[in-house]
Design an enzyme around this catalytic site. Structure first.
Site, PDB file in Angstrom:
ATOM      1  N   HIS A   1     -60.082 -38.015  24.069  1.00  0.00           N
ATOM      2  CA  HIS A   1     -61.474 -37.965  24.534  1.00  0.00           C
ATOM      3  C   HIS A   1     -61.947 -36.516  24.740  1.00  0.00           C
ATOM      4  O   HIS A   1     -61.145 -35.654  25.072  1.00  0.00           O
ATOM      5  CB  HIS A   1     -61.607 -38.738  25.858  1.00  0.00           C
ATOM      6  CG  HIS A   1     -61.435 -40.214  25.699  1.00  0.00           C
ATOM      7  ND1 HIS A   1     -60.323 -40.898  26.128  1.00  0.00           N
ATOM      8  CD2 HIS A   1     -62.239 -41.151  25.137  1.00  0.00           C
ATOM      9  CE1 HIS A   1     -60.456 -42.192  25.840  1.00  0.00           C
ATOM     10  NE2 HIS A   1     -61.611 -42.374  25.241  1.00  0.00           N
ATOM     11  N   GLY A   2     -63.236 -36.315  24.566  1.00  0.00           N
ATOM     12  CA  GLY A   2     -63.832 -35.020  24.884  1.00  0.00           C
ATOM     13  C   GLY A   2     -63.949 -34.089  23.687  1.00  0.00           C
ATOM     14  O   GLY A   2     -63.733 -34.491  22.540  1.00  0.00           O
TER      15      GLY A   2
ATOM     16  N   ASP B   1     -59.119 -51.746  29.962  1.00  0.00           N
ATOM     17  CA  ASP B   1     -58.250 -50.604  29.659  1.00  0.00           C
ATOM     18  C   ASP B   1     -57.087 -50.566  30.640  1.00  0.00           C
ATOM     19  O   ASP B   1     -57.176 -49.984  31.726  1.00  0.00           O
ATOM     20  CB  ASP B   1     -59.070 -49.311  29.718  1.00  0.00           C
ATOM     21  CG  ASP B   1     -58.225 -48.101  29.346  1.00  0.00           C
ATOM     22  OD1 ASP B   1     -57.005 -48.267  29.131  1.00  0.00           O
ATOM     23  OD2 ASP B   1     -58.787 -46.993  29.271  1.00  0.00           O
TER      24      ASP B   1
ATOM     25  N   ASP C   1     -67.297 -50.254  27.961  1.00  0.00           N
ATOM     26  CA  ASP C   1     -66.311 -49.252  27.534  1.00  0.00           C
ATOM     27  C   ASP C   1     -65.376 -48.944  28.704  1.00  0.00           C
ATOM     28  O   ASP C   1     -65.826 -48.673  29.823  1.00  0.00           O
ATOM     29  CB  ASP C   1     -67.088 -47.986  27.103  1.00  0.00           C
ATOM     30  CG  ASP C   1     -66.217 -46.980  26.373  1.00  0.00           C
ATOM     31  OD1 ASP C   1     -65.236 -47.393  25.724  1.00  0.00           O
ATOM     32  OD2 ASP C   1     -66.541 -45.774  26.426  1.00  0.00           O
TER      33      ASP C   1
ATOM     34  N   GLY D   1     -61.945 -41.700  21.179  1.00  0.00           N
ATOM     35  CA  GLY D   1     -61.817 -40.249  21.078  1.00  0.00           C
ATOM     36  C   GLY D   1     -62.009 -39.751  19.658  1.00  0.00           C
ATOM     37  O   GLY D   1     -61.275 -38.876  19.196  1.00  0.00           O
ATOM     38  N   ALA D   2     -63.012 -40.307  18.967  1.00  0.00           N
ATOM     39  CA  ALA D   2     -63.132 -40.053  17.529  1.00  0.00           C
ATOM     40  C   ALA D   2     -64.309 -39.151  17.167  1.00  0.00           C
ATOM     41  O   ALA D   2     -64.747 -39.139  16.017  1.00  0.00           O
ATOM     42  CB  ALA D   2     -63.226 -41.381  16.783  1.00  0.00           C
TER      43      ALA D   2
ATOM     44  N   SER E   1     -70.074 -47.025  29.606  1.00  0.00           N
ATOM     45  CA  SER E   1     -68.907 -46.644  30.419  1.00  0.00           C
ATOM     46  C   SER E   1     -69.233 -46.869  31.899  1.00  0.00           C
ATOM     47  O   SER E   1     -70.381 -47.162  32.259  1.00  0.00           O
ATOM     48  CB  SER E   1     -68.600 -45.164  30.197  1.00  0.00           C
ATOM     49  OG  SER E   1     -69.656 -44.385  30.763  1.00  0.00           O
TER      50      SER E   1
HETATM   51  P1  13P Z   1     -65.258 -38.957  22.142  1.00  0.00           P
HETATM   52  O1  13P Z   1     -65.099 -38.198  23.424  1.00  0.00           O
HETATM   53  O2  13P Z   1     -64.350 -38.398  21.080  1.00  0.00           O
HETATM   54  O3  13P Z   1     -66.645 -39.035  21.688  1.00  0.00           O
HETATM   55  O4  13P Z   1     -64.733 -40.460  22.404  1.00  0.00           O
HETATM   56  C1  13P Z   1     -65.565 -41.409  23.024  1.00  0.00           C
HETATM   57  C2  13P Z   1     -64.843 -42.654  23.394  1.00  0.00           C
HETATM   58  O5  13P Z   1     -63.699 -42.889  23.023  1.00  0.00           O
HETATM   59  C3  13P Z   1     -65.562 -43.629  24.229  1.00  0.00           C
HETATM   60  O6  13P Z   1     -64.757 -44.686  24.619  1.00  0.00           O
HETATM   61  O1  G3H Z   2     -64.487 -42.537  26.725  1.00  0.00           O
HETATM   62  C1  G3H Z   2     -65.350 -42.078  27.470  1.00  0.00           C
HETATM   63  C2  G3H Z   2     -66.748 -41.883  27.075  1.00  0.00           C
HETATM   64  O2  G3H Z   2     -66.935 -40.628  26.499  1.00  0.00           O
HETATM   65  C3  G3H Z   2     -67.625 -42.101  28.255  1.00  0.00           C
HETATM   66  O3  G3H Z   2     -67.734 -40.953  29.031  1.00  0.00           O
HETATM   67  O4  G3H Z   2     -67.254 -41.905  31.257  1.00  0.00           O
HETATM   68  O5  G3H Z   2     -68.416 -39.699  31.037  1.00  0.00           O
HETATM   69  O6  G3H Z   2     -69.600 -41.819  30.440  1.00  0.00           O
HETATM   70  P1  G3H Z   2     -68.292 -41.093  30.549  1.00  0.00           P
HETATM   71 ZN    ZN Z   3     -62.689 -44.140  24.942  1.00  0.00          ZN
END
Ligand code: 13P
Ligand code: G3H
Ligand code: ZN
Length: 310
Positions: free
Chosen positions: A180-181, A104, A82, A212-213, A50
């Site tokens: 997410h989260g 994105d 990502d 977000g899985a 990310s």
């Molecule tokens: P989670 O927060 O559910 O683990 O999702 C991560 C994600 O989608 C990273 O792109």
């Molecule tokens: O989708 C997001 C991922 O959980 C990455 O999180 O941007 O805090 O590294 P981050």
């Molecule tokens: Zn994501």
């Protein structure tokens, strides 16, 4: 084997009705934990960085770690950007040797999302790199951006078909209720499988992606809380829903939060049991082992991609 794109991995996943795990990486122990799990299951894997990860560790370090993992394991590994939010960042990662990028544009109006994605696809394909885009908007927190549940929008199936056709993108992240989260559902967990089935039927053979899985397993939340965490009410996507999604064309499933919970719980446990510990190997080692265990569980029992490296 050099780093791979996701094309072959997704082809096998689509045909076999399983999904490839895409795990966020931020440091050496996380990369090693994931790769140990993938090796144990002889599975292909996607390691993704990310913006936060690149700010923390730098793209160069992450790429070097992933290349070391690839050399040491000989597994098919894709290095993926990502949530790239601009053409420039995608281009930079493509030029730096990433084999897959996500652009994105999900916060943009569809016309702008299409135009931006198309531009990234043209550049990426000219360099042999594949592209994931996103249509629809997930709720939750990602890279300090918080989208409230009320502002989340599920993916429209006809828009998805138009988007794929006009952009020539290689895979598409869709919004069907994940977020997410660690706080994904306030009541019962629910994904819109009817919508997923319609999208999948309208795009035969095309790989879909679920962000977000994380499943946010209760035992991990309990462990974190037991050792001094405070994350009440966290709730993720039930594992059986993820396995089911893989049967409807979802070939890539993104997980970050569960790795954070697993690593943090293991490290908290060390300090709880021995507050005087000051050798990083003594707490990062258990953190790495916890990553391995949760990733191996997902690969084997949830995404069912064991032996996909063959
Ligand atoms: P989670 O927060 O559910 O683990 O999702 C991560 C994600 O989608 C990273 O792109
Ligand atoms: O989708 C997001 C991922 O959980 C990455 O999180 O941007 O805090 O590294 P981050
Ligand atoms: Zn994501």
């Amino acid at each position: 084997m050099p780093l791979v794109t996701t094309t072959e991995l997704f082809k096998k996943a689509y045909e076999g009705k399983f999904a490839i795990g895409a795990f966020n990486v931020n440091n050496m122990e996380i990369v090693q934990g994931i790769i140990e799990a993938a090796k144990a299951e002889n599975s292909g894997v996607i390691l993704q960085a990310s913006a936060g990860a690149r700010k923390y560790a730098s793209a160069e370090f992450l790429k070097a770690l992933v290349e070391a993992a690839e050399k040491e394991s000989s597994l098919p590994i894709a290095l993926h950007l990502d949530h790239g939010d601009s053409f420039e960042i995608c281009k930079q990662c493509i030029d730096d040797g990433f084999t897959s990028v996500m652009i994105d544009g999900s916060s943009l109006p569809i016309e702008e999302n299409i135009a931006l994605t198309k531009k990234v696809v043209e550049y990426a394909h000219s360099k042999g790199v594949v592209v994931e885009a996103e249509l629809g908007k997930l709720a939750g927190v990602e890279d300090d951006v918080k989208v409230d549940a009320a502002d989340a929008t599920y993916t429209d199936p006809d828009d998805a078909v138009r988007f794929v056709k006009e952009t020539n993108v290689d895979s598409l992240a869709i919004a069907i209720g994940t977020s997410h989260g660690a706080y994904k559902f306030s009541g019962d967990a629910k994904l819109d499988f009817e919508r997923l089935e319609v999208i999948s039927n309208k795009l035969p053979g095309f790989p879909l992606v679920l962000h977000g899985a994380s499943s946010v397993p209760a035992e991990l939340v309990d462990l974190c809380n037991k050792y001094g965490g405070n994350i009440p009410g966290a709730k993720g996507v039930p594992e059986e829903m993820l396995s089911k999604a893989a049967e409807y064309g979802v070939c890539k499933i993104n997980v970050d939060t569960d790795l954070r919970l697993a690593m943090t719980a293991a490290i908290r446990k060390v300090f709880n049991e021995n507050p005087a510990e000051f050798d990083p190997r003594k707490y990062l080692g258990p953190g790495r082992q916890a990553i391995k265990e949760i990733v191996q569980h997902k690969i084997k029992n949830v995404f069912r991609c064991s032996n996909s490296a063959k």
